[in-house]
Design a protein around this motif. Structure first.
Motif, PDB file in Angstrom:
ATOM      1  N   PHE A  78       9.461 -15.910  18.217  1.00 13.73           N
ATOM      2  CA  PHE A  78       8.043 -15.649  17.998  1.00 13.73           C
ATOM      3  C   PHE A  78       7.162 -16.792  18.497  1.00 13.73           C
ATOM      4  O   PHE A  78       5.976 -16.602  18.747  1.00 13.73           O
ATOM      5  CB  PHE A  78       7.762 -15.423  16.502  1.00 13.73           C
ATOM      6  N   PHE A  79       7.748 -17.997  18.651  1.00 11.36           N
ATOM      7  CA  PHE A  79       6.943 -19.173  18.940  1.00 11.36           C
ATOM      8  C   PHE A  79       6.163 -19.083  20.247  1.00 11.36           C
ATOM      9  O   PHE A  79       5.010 -19.517  20.302  1.00 11.36           O
ATOM     10  CB  PHE A  79       7.812 -20.435  18.938  1.00 11.36           C
ATOM     11  N   PRO A  80       6.741 -18.547  21.357  1.00 12.03           N
ATOM     12  CA  PRO A  80       5.980 -18.516  22.614  1.00 12.03           C
ATOM     13  C   PRO A  80       4.650 -17.773  22.530  1.00 12.03           C
ATOM     14  O   PRO A  80       3.795 -17.955  23.399  1.00 12.03           O
ATOM     15  CB  PRO A  80       6.950 -17.806  23.578  1.00 12.03           C
ATOM     16  N   ALA A  81       4.454 -16.956  21.498  1.00 14.53           N
ATOM     17  CA  ALA A  81       3.195 -16.214  21.359  1.00 14.53           C
ATOM     18  C   ALA A  81       2.091 -17.066  20.747  1.00 14.53           C
ATOM     19  O   ALA A  81       0.949 -16.593  20.597  1.00 14.53           O
ATOM     20  CB  ALA A  81       3.407 -14.965  20.507  1.00 14.53           C
ATOM     21  N   LEU A  82       2.375 -18.334  20.410  1.00 12.45           N
ATOM     22  CA  LEU A  82       1.408 -19.157  19.693  1.00 12.45           C
ATOM     23  C   LEU A  82       0.129 -19.389  20.487  1.00 12.45           C
ATOM     24  O   LEU A  82      -0.976 -19.227  19.953  1.00 12.45           O
ATOM     25  CB  LEU A  82       2.040 -20.504  19.319  1.00 12.45           C
ATOM     26  N   GLN A  83       0.243 -19.776  21.749  1.00 14.08           N
ATOM     27  CA  GLN A  83      -0.958 -20.069  22.530  1.00 14.08           C
ATOM     28  C   GLN A  83      -1.835 -18.832  22.689  1.00 14.08           C
ATOM     29  O   GLN A  83      -3.063 -18.925  22.660  1.00 14.08           O
ATOM     30  CB  GLN A  83      -0.576 -20.647  23.894  1.00 14.08           C
ATOM     31  N   GLY A  84      -1.217 -17.669  22.826  1.00 15.35           N
ATOM     32  CA  GLY A  84      -1.995 -16.437  22.899  1.00 15.35           C
ATOM     33  C   GLY A  84      -2.721 -16.145  21.608  1.00 15.35           C
ATOM     34  O   GLY A  84      -3.878 -15.691  21.618  1.00 15.35           O
ATOM     35  N   ALA A  85      -2.071 -16.423  20.470  1.00 14.12           N
ATOM     36  CA  ALA A  85      -2.708 -16.197  19.170  1.00 14.12           C
ATOM     37  C   ALA A  85      -3.896 -17.136  18.986  1.00 14.12           C
ATOM     38  O   ALA A  85      -4.944 -16.730  18.448  1.00 14.12           O
ATOM     39  CB  ALA A  85      -1.686 -16.403  18.054  1.00 14.12           C
ATOM     40  N   ILE A  86      -3.758 -18.384  19.433  1.00 13.74           N
ATOM     41  CA  ILE A  86      -4.862 -19.342  19.327  1.00 13.74           C
ATOM     42  C   ILE A  86      -6.022 -18.906  20.213  1.00 13.74           C
ATOM     43  O   ILE A  86      -7.189 -18.951  19.824  1.00 13.74           O
ATOM     44  CB  ILE A  86      -4.370 -20.751  19.697  1.00 13.74           C
ATOM     45  N   ALA A  87      -5.707 -18.485  21.435  1.00 17.87           N
ATOM     46  CA  ALA A  87      -6.749 -18.022  22.365  1.00 17.87           C
ATOM     47  C   ALA A  87      -7.489 -16.808  21.797  1.00 17.87           C
ATOM     48  O   ALA A  87      -8.715 -16.693  21.948  1.00 17.87           O
ATOM     49  CB  ALA A  87      -6.125 -17.673  23.712  1.00 17.87           C
ATOM     50  N   GLU A  88      -6.764 -15.928  21.125  1.00 16.15           N
ATOM     51  CA  GLU A  88      -7.389 -14.746  20.527  1.00 16.15           C
ATOM     52  C   GLU A  88      -8.375 -15.149  19.431  1.00 16.15           C
ATOM     53  O   GLU A  88      -9.483 -14.606  19.350  1.00 16.15           O
ATOM     54  CB  GLU A  88      -6.309 -13.825  19.956  1.00 16.15           C
ATOM     55  N   LEU A  89      -7.987 -16.103  18.615  1.00 16.48           N
ATOM     56  CA  LEU A  89      -8.886 -16.572  17.556  1.00 16.48           C
ATOM     57  C   LEU A  89     -10.136 -17.212  18.144  1.00 16.48           C
ATOM     58  O   LEU A  89     -11.251 -16.978  17.676  1.00 16.48           O
ATOM     59  CB  LEU A  89      -8.172 -17.581  16.659  1.00 16.48           C
ATOM     60  N   GLY A  93     -14.470 -16.379  18.158  1.00 21.95           N
ATOM     61  CA  GLY A  93     -15.471 -17.302  17.634  1.00 21.95           C
ATOM     62  C   GLY A  93     -14.991 -18.201  16.518  1.00 21.95           C
ATOM     63  O   GLY A  93     -15.792 -18.926  15.916  1.00 21.95           O
ATOM     64  N   THR A  94     -13.690 -18.201  16.234  1.00 26.85           N
ATOM     65  CA  THR A  94     -13.145 -19.053  15.172  1.00 26.85           C
ATOM     66  C   THR A  94     -12.991 -20.483  15.674  1.00 26.85           C
ATOM     67  O   THR A  94     -12.566 -20.711  16.812  1.00 26.85           O
ATOM     68  CB  THR A  94     -11.776 -18.522  14.706  1.00 26.85           C
ATOM     69  N   ASP A  95     -13.348 -21.445  14.822  1.00 22.13           N
ATOM     70  CA  ASP A  95     -13.187 -22.866  15.143  1.00 22.13           C
ATOM     71  C   ASP A  95     -11.722 -23.235  14.941  1.00 22.13           C
ATOM     72  O   ASP A  95     -11.270 -23.411  13.810  1.00 22.13           O
ATOM     73  CB  ASP A  95     -14.092 -23.704  14.240  1.00 22.13           C
ATOM     74  N   VAL A  96     -10.944 -23.322  16.028  1.00 22.72           N
ATOM     75  CA  VAL A  96      -9.517 -23.614  15.965  1.00 22.72           C
ATOM     76  C   VAL A  96      -9.246 -24.969  16.599  1.00 22.72           C
ATOM     77  O   VAL A  96      -9.696 -25.243  17.712  1.00 22.72           O
ATOM     78  CB  VAL A  96      -8.685 -22.537  16.712  1.00 22.72           C
ATOM     79  N   ARG A  97      -8.499 -25.798  15.894  1.00 23.52           N
ATOM     80  CA  ARG A  97      -8.136 -27.114  16.409  1.00 23.52           C
ATOM     81  C   ARG A  97      -6.627 -27.271  16.317  1.00 23.52           C
ATOM     82  O   ARG A  97      -6.002 -26.782  15.379  1.00 23.52           O
ATOM     83  CB  ARG A  97      -8.846 -28.221  15.627  1.00 23.52           C
TER      84      ARG A  97
END
Length: 298
Positions: A78-89, A93-97
């Protein structure tokens, strides 16, 4: 996981902090420190669940203003999907750091040897091969990180203090600037965004009366400021920082590390770092913290 209050007020979108990085680099310590700061922390969250959890934290009745999600290669396929999940957030308009923790190979080997735990990326070829595989897997994510923290030379307590210092203003719109003095003989901080080498200035170590003192002492500062090169150097360095800081803010950077290095990290780098931090602190858009990494290590 920390507790949630459930008032009736409509929640504003939370700040989302993704804690990731190399296994053994201190993610558990970082998440504990964030819980102590009042963040709502979820460990080992699969990337596919990041958006639903963030939506839940934003729902009416939620009091979660600061959400920390710890995710890493333990998530396996599941880990490779992390960057896509962050980009979606972020697109929503979510403040993601992103905070990325790392350490030297020999330090990670020692930590895994001491705990006798299996590295999650190890596939039968040995611990070092597992660490190398994890570095390759995470290279792109490290490049995207807002803050990279090298924990090679920090104890558990030091790391907690550092996380608290860096992130206690986690919802602030100000750029968090960490000014670090260091000695090149112990290596430059790998998390540094800017590295300034002040070894061109004469070393107070060779002045017998100044040798036992540090860059925090007035006689050392007076000695350095009497050097003809110091004033023009500082003038140009301040001018450079005055140009790049607004640029970093405009690019959406939340955390920045300015590293000032001399030979041992005791005299020149300490004095210059203090001066640079004081100059940066004059800008109300910056939250400045000073760390003298190698002071006392000699």
């Amino acid at each position: 996981m920390s507790g949630i209050d459930a008032p009736d007020a409509v929640a504003a979108p939370p700040t989302v902090l993704v804690i990731t990085g190399l296994s053994g680099a201190g993610r558990s310590t970082a998440s504990d420190a964030l819980e102590d700061l009042g963040w709502f922390v979820i460990d080992n969250l699969p990337p596919a669940l990041i958006r639903p959890v963030a939506d839940l934290a934003s729902a009416p009745g939620s009091s979660v203003a600061r959400l920390a999600l710890v995710t890493d290669v333990r998530g396996r396929e599941f880990f490779p999907a992390l960057q896509g999940a962050i980009a979606e957030l972020r697109a929503a308009g979510t403040d993601v750091r992103i905070v990325f923790l790392e350490a030297d190979d020999d330090v990670l080997v020692r930590r895994f040897t001491e705990t006798r735990r299996r590295h999650p990326a190890e596939s039968g070829e040995g611990l070092l091969a597992g660490i190398a595989a994890e570095r390759r897997l995470m290279a792109d994510l490290r490049e995207d990180a807002d803050l990279v923290v090298d924990t090679s030379r920090t104890s558990v307590h030091d790391l907690r203090d550092r996380i608290v210092g860096l992130l206690s203003g986690g919802t602030s719109a100000r750029l968090q600037v960490n000014v670090v003095s260091f000695g090149f003989k112990r290596g430059a901080p790998r998390e540094a965004d800017l590295v300034i080498d002040v070894r061109f200035l004469p070393n107070p170590h060779w002045v017998e009366a100044l040798r036992p003192l540090t860059g925090l002492d007035a006689p050392v500062r007076d000695h350095l400021w009497a050097e003809p090169a110091t004033a023009p150097f500082l003038e140009r360095l301040e001018g450079l920082l005055d140009v790049v800081m607004p640029g970093y803010r405009a690019e959406g950077k939340h955390y920045l590390t300015v590293a000032i290095g001399c030979t041992g990290g005791k005299h020149r780098s300490v004095a210059i770092a203090e001066h640079v931090a004081a100059h940066l602190a004059e800008d109300p858009e910056l939250a400045v913290r000073t760390v003298h990494r190698d002071l006392g290590a000699e």
